[in-house]
Design an enzyme around this catalytic site. Sequence first.
Site, PDB file in Angstrom:
ATOM      1  N   ASP A  40       0.860  -1.187   0.000  1.00 52.07           N
ATOM      2  CA  ASP A  40       0.000   0.000   0.000  1.00 52.07           C
ATOM      3  C   ASP A  40       0.898   1.240   0.000  1.00 52.07           C
ATOM      4  OD1 ASP A  40      -3.226   0.473   0.937  1.00 52.07           O
ATOM      5  OD2 ASP A  40      -1.851   2.178   0.969  1.00 52.07           O
ATOM      6  N   PHE A 161     -16.899  -9.663  -4.905  1.00 49.56           N
ATOM      7  CA  PHE A 161     -18.333  -9.445  -4.650  1.00 49.56           C
ATOM      8  C   PHE A 161     -18.570  -9.360  -3.146  1.00 49.56           C
ATOM      9  CE2 PHE A 161     -19.492 -10.101  -9.008  1.00 49.56           C
ATOM     10  CZ  PHE A 161     -18.594 -11.031  -9.498  1.00 49.56           C
ATOM     11  N   GLU A 164     -19.327  -5.547   2.742  1.00 52.59           N
ATOM     12  CA  GLU A 164     -18.679  -5.109   3.987  1.00 52.59           C
ATOM     13  C   GLU A 164     -19.529  -5.547   5.174  1.00 52.59           C
ATOM     14  OE1 GLU A 164     -16.854  -1.087   1.945  1.00 52.59           O
ATOM     15  OE2 GLU A 164     -17.111  -1.123   4.108  1.00 52.59           O
ATOM     16  N   ASN A 220     -23.855  -5.040  -9.301  1.00 56.94           N
ATOM     17  CA  ASN A 220     -24.161  -3.918  -8.396  1.00 56.94           C
ATOM     18  C   ASN A 220     -25.300  -3.061  -8.931  1.00 56.94           C
ATOM     19  OD1 ASN A 220     -22.477  -4.630  -6.357  1.00 56.94           O
ATOM     20  ND2 ASN A 220     -20.952  -3.036  -6.714  1.00 56.94           N
ATOM     21  N   GLY A 269     -26.147   3.207   0.422  1.00 56.35           N
ATOM     22  CA  GLY A 269     -24.880   3.933   0.532  1.00 56.35           C
ATOM     23  C   GLY A 269     -23.733   2.995   0.212  1.00 56.35           C
ATOM     24  N   CYS A 272     -19.587   1.485  -3.327  1.00 50.86           N
ATOM     25  CA  CYS A 272     -19.700   0.737  -4.579  1.00 50.86           C
ATOM     26  C   CYS A 272     -20.974   0.962  -5.377  1.00 50.86           C
ATOM     27  CB  CYS A 272     -19.533  -0.751  -4.274  1.00 50.86           C
ATOM     28  SG  CYS A 272     -17.885  -1.125  -3.673  1.00 50.86           S
ATOM     29  N   LYS A 275     -21.231   4.324  -7.198  1.00 49.03           N
ATOM     30  CA  LYS A 275     -20.039   4.418  -8.064  1.00 49.03           C
ATOM     31  C   LYS A 275     -20.222   3.528  -9.296  1.00 49.03           C
ATOM     32  CE  LYS A 275     -16.478   2.041  -6.520  1.00 49.03           C
ATOM     33  NZ  LYS A 275     -16.277   0.867  -7.410  1.00 49.03           N
TER      34      LYS A 275
HETATM   35  C1  UDX Z   1     -11.514  -0.845  -3.877  1.00 50.89           C
HETATM   36  C2  UDX Z   1     -12.313  -0.186  -4.997  1.00 50.89           C
HETATM   37  O1  UDX Z   1     -12.740   1.096  -4.551  1.00 50.89           O
HETATM   38  C3  UDX Z   1     -13.510  -0.998  -5.332  1.00 50.89           C
HETATM   39  O2  UDX Z   1     -14.158  -0.458  -6.490  1.00 50.89           O
HETATM   40  C4  UDX Z   1     -13.094  -2.392  -5.667  1.00 50.89           C
HETATM   41  O3  UDX Z   1     -14.249  -3.169  -5.877  1.00 50.89           O
HETATM   42  C5  UDX Z   1     -12.208  -2.985  -4.586  1.00 50.89           C
HETATM   43  O4  UDX Z   1     -11.112  -2.121  -4.260  1.00 50.89           O
HETATM   44  P1  UDX Z   1     -11.816  -0.577  -1.302  1.00 50.89           P
HETATM   45  O5  UDX Z   1     -10.980  -1.690  -0.822  1.00 50.89           O
HETATM   46  O6  UDX Z   1     -12.995  -0.137  -0.517  1.00 50.89           O
HETATM   47  O7  UDX Z   1     -12.367  -0.897  -2.750  1.00 50.89           O
HETATM   48  O8  UDX Z   1     -10.839   0.671  -1.508  1.00 50.89           O
HETATM   49  P2  UDX Z   1     -10.115   1.486  -0.347  1.00 50.89           P
HETATM   50  O9  UDX Z   1     -10.674   1.121   0.976  1.00 50.89           O
HETATM   51  O10 UDX Z   1     -10.123   2.888  -0.814  1.00 50.89           O
HETATM   52  O11 UDX Z   1      -8.629   0.911  -0.369  1.00 50.89           O
HETATM   53  C6  UDX Z   1      -7.810   1.136  -1.444  1.00 50.89           C
HETATM   54  C7  UDX Z   1      -6.361   1.095  -0.889  1.00 50.89           C
HETATM   55  O12 UDX Z   1      -5.465   1.159  -1.988  1.00 50.89           O
HETATM   56  C8  UDX Z   1      -6.045   2.283   0.016  1.00 50.89           C
HETATM   57  O13 UDX Z   1      -5.518   1.810   1.238  1.00 50.89           O
HETATM   58  C9  UDX Z   1      -4.989   3.071  -0.757  1.00 50.89           C
HETATM   59  O14 UDX Z   1      -4.005   3.648   0.081  1.00 50.89           O
HETATM   60  C10 UDX Z   1      -4.371   1.990  -1.617  1.00 50.89           C
HETATM   61  N1  UDX Z   1      -3.746   2.495  -2.827  1.00 50.89           N
HETATM   62  C11 UDX Z   1      -4.380   3.434  -3.569  1.00 50.89           C
HETATM   63  C12 UDX Z   1      -2.497   1.993  -3.198  1.00 50.89           C
HETATM   64  O15 UDX Z   1      -1.938   1.175  -2.507  1.00 50.89           O
HETATM   65  N2  UDX Z   1      -1.921   2.445  -4.338  1.00 50.89           N
HETATM   66  C13 UDX Z   1      -2.504   3.402  -5.095  1.00 50.89           C
HETATM   67  O16 UDX Z   1      -1.930   3.810  -6.115  1.00 50.89           O
HETATM   68  C14 UDX Z   1      -3.761   3.924  -4.706  1.00 50.89           C
HETATM   69  C1  UDX Z   2     -22.064  -4.148  -2.221  1.00 54.91           C
HETATM   70  C2  UDX Z   2     -22.411  -5.458  -2.919  1.00 54.91           C
HETATM   71  O1  UDX Z   2     -23.403  -6.151  -2.153  1.00 54.91           O
HETATM   72  C3  UDX Z   2     -21.157  -6.319  -3.032  1.00 54.91           C
HETATM   73  O2  UDX Z   2     -21.453  -7.496  -3.753  1.00 54.91           O
HETATM   74  C4  UDX Z   2     -20.068  -5.531  -3.761  1.00 54.91           C
HETATM   75  O3  UDX Z   2     -18.878  -6.282  -3.809  1.00 54.91           O
HETATM   76  C5  UDX Z   2     -19.785  -4.227  -3.078  1.00 54.91           C
HETATM   77  O4  UDX Z   2     -20.999  -3.463  -2.930  1.00 54.91           O
HETATM   78  P1  UDX Z   2     -21.614  -3.333   0.226  1.00 54.91           P
HETATM   79  O5  UDX Z   2     -21.571  -2.000  -0.419  1.00 54.91           O
HETATM   80  O6  UDX Z   2     -20.565  -3.733   1.184  1.00 54.91           O
HETATM   81  O7  UDX Z   2     -21.638  -4.485  -0.925  1.00 54.91           O
HETATM   82  O8  UDX Z   2     -22.990  -3.399   1.035  1.00 54.91           O
HETATM   83  P2  UDX Z   2     -24.443  -3.977   0.765  1.00 54.91           P
HETATM   84  O9  UDX Z   2     -24.738  -4.925   1.852  1.00 54.91           O
HETATM   85  O10 UDX Z   2     -24.612  -4.404  -0.628  1.00 54.91           O
HETATM   86  O11 UDX Z   2     -25.371  -2.676   0.997  1.00 54.91           O
HETATM   87  C6  UDX Z   2     -25.191  -1.558   0.163  1.00 54.91           C
HETATM   88  C7  UDX Z   2     -26.187  -0.499   0.633  1.00 54.91           C
HETATM   89  O12 UDX Z   2     -27.522  -0.935   0.329  1.00 54.91           O
HETATM   90  C8  UDX Z   2     -26.136  -0.248   2.138  1.00 54.91           C
HETATM   91  O13 UDX Z   2     -26.296   1.139   2.396  1.00 54.91           O
HETATM   92  C9  UDX Z   2     -27.338  -1.035   2.661  1.00 54.91           C
HETATM   93  O14 UDX Z   2     -27.874  -0.487   3.852  1.00 54.91           O
HETATM   94  C10 UDX Z   2     -28.324  -0.861   1.504  1.00 54.91           C
HETATM   95  N1  UDX Z   2     -29.336  -1.920   1.426  1.00 54.91           N
HETATM   96  C11 UDX Z   2     -28.945  -3.202   1.194  1.00 54.91           C
HETATM   97  C12 UDX Z   2     -30.675  -1.590   1.566  1.00 54.91           C
HETATM   98  O15 UDX Z   2     -31.015  -0.415   1.793  1.00 54.91           O
HETATM   99  N2  UDX Z   2     -31.623  -2.564   1.463  1.00 54.91           N
HETATM  100  C13 UDX Z   2     -31.283  -3.872   1.229  1.00 54.91           C
HETATM  101  O16 UDX Z   2     -32.180  -4.719   1.159  1.00 54.91           O
HETATM  102  C14 UDX Z   2     -29.901  -4.200   1.102  1.00 54.91           C
END
Ligand code: UDX
Ligand code: UDX
Length: 465
Positions: A40, A161, A164, A220, A269, A272, A275
């Site tokens: 990282d 997939f 969180e 998504n 929210g 992902c 986005k």
């Molecule tokens: C990321 C993407 O946002 C998501 O679309 C994808 O599905 C999975 O990877 P997430 O793990 O939530 O999701 O990202 P984030 O929590 O922002 O972590 C990314 C990490 O990469 C950060 O710790 C950042 O410091 C690091 N990073 C970023 C690098 O190591 N090198 C870089 O050039 C940029």
């Molecule tokens: C999502 C996808 O589920 C996962 O497959 C992908 O890899 C990343 O994005 P995540 O964003 O961690 O995962 O959360 P998720 O459990 O999907 O919920 C997303 C948002 O939808 C949350 O704000 C949740 O509260 C909301 N949600 C989910 C609802 O409002 N109603 C539902 O029935 C399910």
Amino acid sequence: MSDQRESPPPEPVIVVGAGYVGLVTAAGLAELGHAVWVVDVEDERIQMLRDGRVPITEPGLTEAFQKHCEALHFETKLSDAIRASGARLVFVAVGTPTTRRDDSGGADLEFVDCVVQDLLCESGELALVMKSTVPPGTGNAIRENPAFREKDFAYVSCPEFLMEGEALKGVSNPDRVVIGRQEGCWAAAAVRDIHLALKPVPTIFETDIASAEMIKVVSNVMLAMRVSCANEVANVSEEVGADSSDVMYGVGLDARIGPEFLRPGAGFGGSCFAKDVKSFRAVAVAHDVTVHLPSAVLDSNEAQTERIVAKLQARIGSLETVPVAVLGLAFKPGTDDVRESPALRLATALRSAGAVVQGFDPDPGVRTKVVRHSRLAEPRDWLADREVYPTAQDAMTGVRACVVVTGWSDFASIDWRAAAQAMTGNLVLDCPGILDASRVSAAGLAYEGVGRASPGISQGVLGVG
Ligand code: UDX
Ligand code: UDX
């Protein structure tokens, strides 16, 4: 697709990006017996990991990192990790946020490009295994990059997939593993072997790279669409005296629809959904294909925030100077992630209506994070120090209404009699529908949910609070 031959011994692997996805992916690979080098760019994050601390809240992750501490290594440079590990597979899980460079809504691939450039400084049998969500077409563009071709590196799309709050389950027992590759790609076989070691062996679907990227984004889009549909069904149910939880239960009994992701609330929210819906729309627009659903899903989600505000106004009247408690600030329960949090969106809308926000989240890391961001970023999108309270009871003290936004299970055990004493009003609005309405009402408070009969909102009929 399953393969009868014995899986080879676990090979060392690299994971770039120590975020929500990268760290969970690393833990899953270590659990399968791989030595894992996590890379990282953030020194502080790598130092925390070297000190045995995990920089994010994800159930089971700290324990997994402690269990595999001998197999997990941490570097700030990809070159160091390649030299130290001898790994061939470089899993990429860096951020791919919505671009701020223009209003296309497309994904910003700056961080992916950084990793590609770092990889191009290396030589030998190496493969880029893309875990981050990238716009369909990205992998083939990287593969066809002359510098990448010259190095003869392999490219595999292996989208994540993970949800969180339950991400480790998603890594150890995935619904399916999608592998996008060129036919005959050695790295695809290696990635398949890694997943064949999972017990039970998951469904492994191999396809071309662009299709694998589409599967991720479209998954998504579909999930976000279900949530927005559930929200709009809930809103109409309120007006016609239906109970949307019964409605969606009955709808979900249809095998073609299924019961999941039909729960209404304050809107979706997370980093992902929005986005990836924007990214899908941007790809369509870039290819002159007219699509309607992405905008409808996003507009519906934004409107759900206003709907919650309207519900409060229908019961209380003007919110000018009215204190309102907002319980739950993370974007969903079980995580400390506040990205695109519906609660923070609601707080901003409440402030715009003149209300005074009193926020609380059970996770102290979340409380700290939202205040820190308010000092660093656009304050209106976060909560200031004075708006964040140390307990739910404190947050509810003096408020006319209490809105539960994030469905933390902690909120089911709130002492509503004590809350009733502390509040100046009596409205409890339970967006995710996690409270026991009878316990709230027994305390002399007025329970309101989302999707249960509460006619008159749309006509803006003002009740008496
Ligand atoms: C990321 C993407 O946002 C998501 O679309 C994808 O599905 C999975 O990877 P997430 O793990 O939530 O999701 O990202 P984030 O929590 O922002 O972590 C990314 C990490 O990469 C950060 O710790 C950042 O410091 C690091 N990073 C970023 C690098 O190591 N090198 C870089 O050039 C940029
Ligand atoms: C999502 C996808 O589920 C996962 O497959 C992908 O890899 C990343 O994005 P995540 O964003 O961690 O995962 O959360 P998720 O459990 O999907 O919920 C997303 C948002 O939808 C949350 O704000 C949740 O509260 C909301 N949600 C989910 C609802 O409002 N109603 C539902 O029935 C399910």
